[in-house]
Design a protein around this motif. Structure first.
Motif, short mmCIF file in Angstrom:
data_model
loop_
_atom_site.label_atom_id
_atom_site.label_comp_id
_atom_site.label_asym_id
_atom_site.label_seq_id
_atom_site.Cartn_x
_atom_site.Cartn_y
_atom_site.Cartn_z
N GLN A 175 14.94 0.03 11.17
CA GLN A 175 14.49 -0.74 12.21
C GLN A 175 13.01 -0.17 12.36
OE1 GLN A 175 15.66 -2.99 14.46
NE2 GLN A 175 13.39 -3.29 14.52
N PHE A 176 12.80 1.02 11.97
CA PHE A 176 11.33 1.55 11.94
C PHE A 176 10.63 1.12 10.90
CE2 PHE A 176 14.31 4.68 10.45
CZ PHE A 176 13.76 4.96 9.07
N HIS A 177 9.36 1.10 11.01
CA HIS A 177 8.28 0.82 9.84
C HIS A 177 7.99 2.07 9.02
CE1 HIS A 177 7.27 -3.21 10.77
NE2 HIS A 177 7.28 -2.99 12.00
N ALA A 178 8.87 2.22 8.18
CA ALA A 178 8.89 3.45 7.00
C ALA A 178 7.35 3.48 6.35
CB ALA A 178 9.72 3.21 5.97
N GLU A 179 6.78 2.28 6.10
CA GLU A 179 5.61 2.05 5.48
C GLU A 179 4.37 2.64 6.29
OE1 GLU A 179 5.79 -1.79 7.60
OE2 GLU A 179 6.98 -0.40 6.92
N LYS A 180 4.77 2.78 7.81
CA LYS A 180 3.61 3.12 8.64
C LYS A 180 4.11 4.38 9.27
CE LYS A 180 2.17 -1.46 9.73
NZ LYS A 180 2.23 -2.66 10.87
N TYR A 227 0.73 -1.24 0.12
CA TYR A 227 -0.02 -0.06 0.02
C TYR A 227 0.85 1.16 -0.15
CZ TYR A 227 -4.18 -3.10 1.21
OH TYR A 227 -4.76 -4.12 1.09
N ALA A 228 1.82 1.31 0.82
CA ALA A 228 3.00 2.45 0.62
C ALA A 228 3.43 2.72 -0.46
CB ALA A 228 3.94 2.23 1.97
N PHE A 229 3.89 1.73 -1.34
CA PHE A 229 4.34 1.93 -2.62
C PHE A 229 3.23 2.24 -3.73
CE2 PHE A 229 8.30 -0.08 -0.95
CZ PHE A 229 9.00 1.08 -1.27
N ASN A 230 2.08 1.83 -3.60
CA ASN A 230 0.99 2.17 -4.33
C ASN A 230 0.54 3.66 -4.28
OD1 ASN A 230 -1.09 -0.87 -3.91
ND2 ASN A 230 0.71 -0.61 -5.18
N ARG A 231 0.79 4.22 -2.94
CA ARG A 231 0.43 5.58 -3.01
C ARG A 231 1.73 6.49 -3.49
NH1 ARG A 231 -1.00 3.52 2.39
NH2 ARG A 231 1.03 4.03 3.45
N LEU A 232 2.66 5.77 -3.78
CA LEU A 232 3.84 6.48 -4.34
C LEU A 232 3.72 6.12 -6.09
CD1 LEU A 232 6.87 5.72 -2.16
CD2 LEU A 232 5.73 7.83 -2.46
N GLY A 233 2.76 5.56 -6.35
CA GLY A 233 2.31 5.19 -7.87
C GLY A 233 3.11 3.89 -8.30
N ILE A 234 3.81 3.22 -7.49
CA ILE A 234 4.26 1.74 -7.70
C ILE A 234 3.54 0.64 -7.27
CG2 ILE A 234 6.63 0.59 -7.39
CD1 ILE A 234 7.81 3.24 -6.68
N GLU A 235 3.67 -0.34 -8.49
CA GLU A 235 3.13 -1.55 -8.25
C GLU A 235 4.01 -2.77 -7.85
OE1 GLU A 235 0.28 -3.84 -6.95
OE2 GLU A 235 -0.56 -2.09 -7.89
N PRO A 236 4.43 -2.86 -6.72
CA PRO A 236 5.55 -4.10 -6.35
C PRO A 236 5.12 -5.53 -6.78
CG PRO A 236 4.78 -3.02 -4.53
CD PRO A 236 3.88 -2.43 -5.38
N VAL A 237 5.84 -6.47 -6.92
CA VAL A 237 5.57 -7.82 -6.85
C VAL A 237 6.13 -8.33 -5.86
CG1 VAL A 237 7.88 -8.23 -8.42
CG2 VAL A 237 5.85 -9.85 -8.30
N VAL A 238 5.38 -9.12 -4.96
CA VAL A 238 5.67 -9.90 -3.82
C VAL A 238 6.12 -11.45 -4.42
CG1 VAL A 238 4.95 -10.83 -1.58
CG2 VAL A 238 4.12 -8.62 -2.56
N THR A 239 7.27 -11.74 -4.18
CA THR A 239 7.81 -13.11 -4.72
C THR A 239 9.01 -13.61 -3.97
OG1 THR A 239 8.79 -13.94 -6.56
CG2 THR A 239 9.58 -11.82 -6.11
#
Length: 194
Positions: free
Chosen positions: A174-179, A18-30
């Motif tokens: 160490q922190f959650h950048a995505e949150k 979701y954090a990368f989607n907000r930046l306009g990026i569609e990541p692949v989980v693999t």
């Protein structure tokens, strides 16, 4: 831009997506080594317990793959801890990318785990472009990496510890950048632009 998020049994992948989607990026989980190797950037996420996470990485034979990556890699939370040489959490041997140890917080009047917002300071990396000294980011952890030559951000909670690390193409927080709200979003954007 191809962004791969490493899939294993300790990934906090949904919030990272979701954090990368907000930046306009569609990541692949693999967990496919070839897709990971061919990505432009790689995220090594993590929540949970270090030894079972490391066991999952090894069972998928991703330990060697991660260490050999040449593109920018960002570890998050347990991802950072597994990139260190050793964790006190169930006596876990890490990947050894960062030459430092991960220790449990001392029970020094602070609640463990640390859950919530805390400051990062002594920022020393392009990862923190546009981030101010003592900006707040979001943490959830009981273990932390010692300060070392690879420390690029410090945080104080019971002890001074590595809020973020960097060596060669490997970065970790160490922190959650995505949150971590707008500060975290800026850090993720900076990582994409490295």
């Amino acid at each position: 831009m191809k962004l791969a998020i490493i899939k294993y049994n300790a990934g906090n992948t949904q919030s990272v997506i979701y954090a990368f989607n907000r930046l306009g990026i569609e990541p692949v989980v693999t967990d496919d080594p070839e897709i990971i190797r061919s990505a432009d950037k790689v995220i090594f996420p993590g929540v949970g317990e270090a030894s079972s996470a490391m066991k999952s990485i090894r069972s998928k034979q991703l330990d060697g793959v991660i260490k050999e990556l040449k593109q920018p890699v960002l570890g998050i939370c347990v991802g950072l801890q597994l990139m260190c040489k050793h964790s006190e959490e169930n006596n876990t041997q890490g990947l050894g990318i960062f030459d430092t140890k991960v220790k449990r917080f001392p029970a020094a009047g602070q609640k463990v785990p640390q859950i919530g917002w805390n400051r990062i300071s002594n920022l020393k990396s392009p990862l923190f472009q546009g981030i101010k000294e003592n900006d707040y980011v979001y943490f959830v952890h009981s273990y932390c990496a010692d300060l070392c030559e690879h420390t690029i951000a410090q945080t104080d909670y019971a002890v001074n510890f590595s809020g973020a690390l960097h060596k060669d193409n490997f970065y970790a927080c160490q922190f959650h950048a995505e949150k971590s709200g707008t500060v975290g979003a800026q850090i993720l954007k900076n990582f994409i632009e490295l």
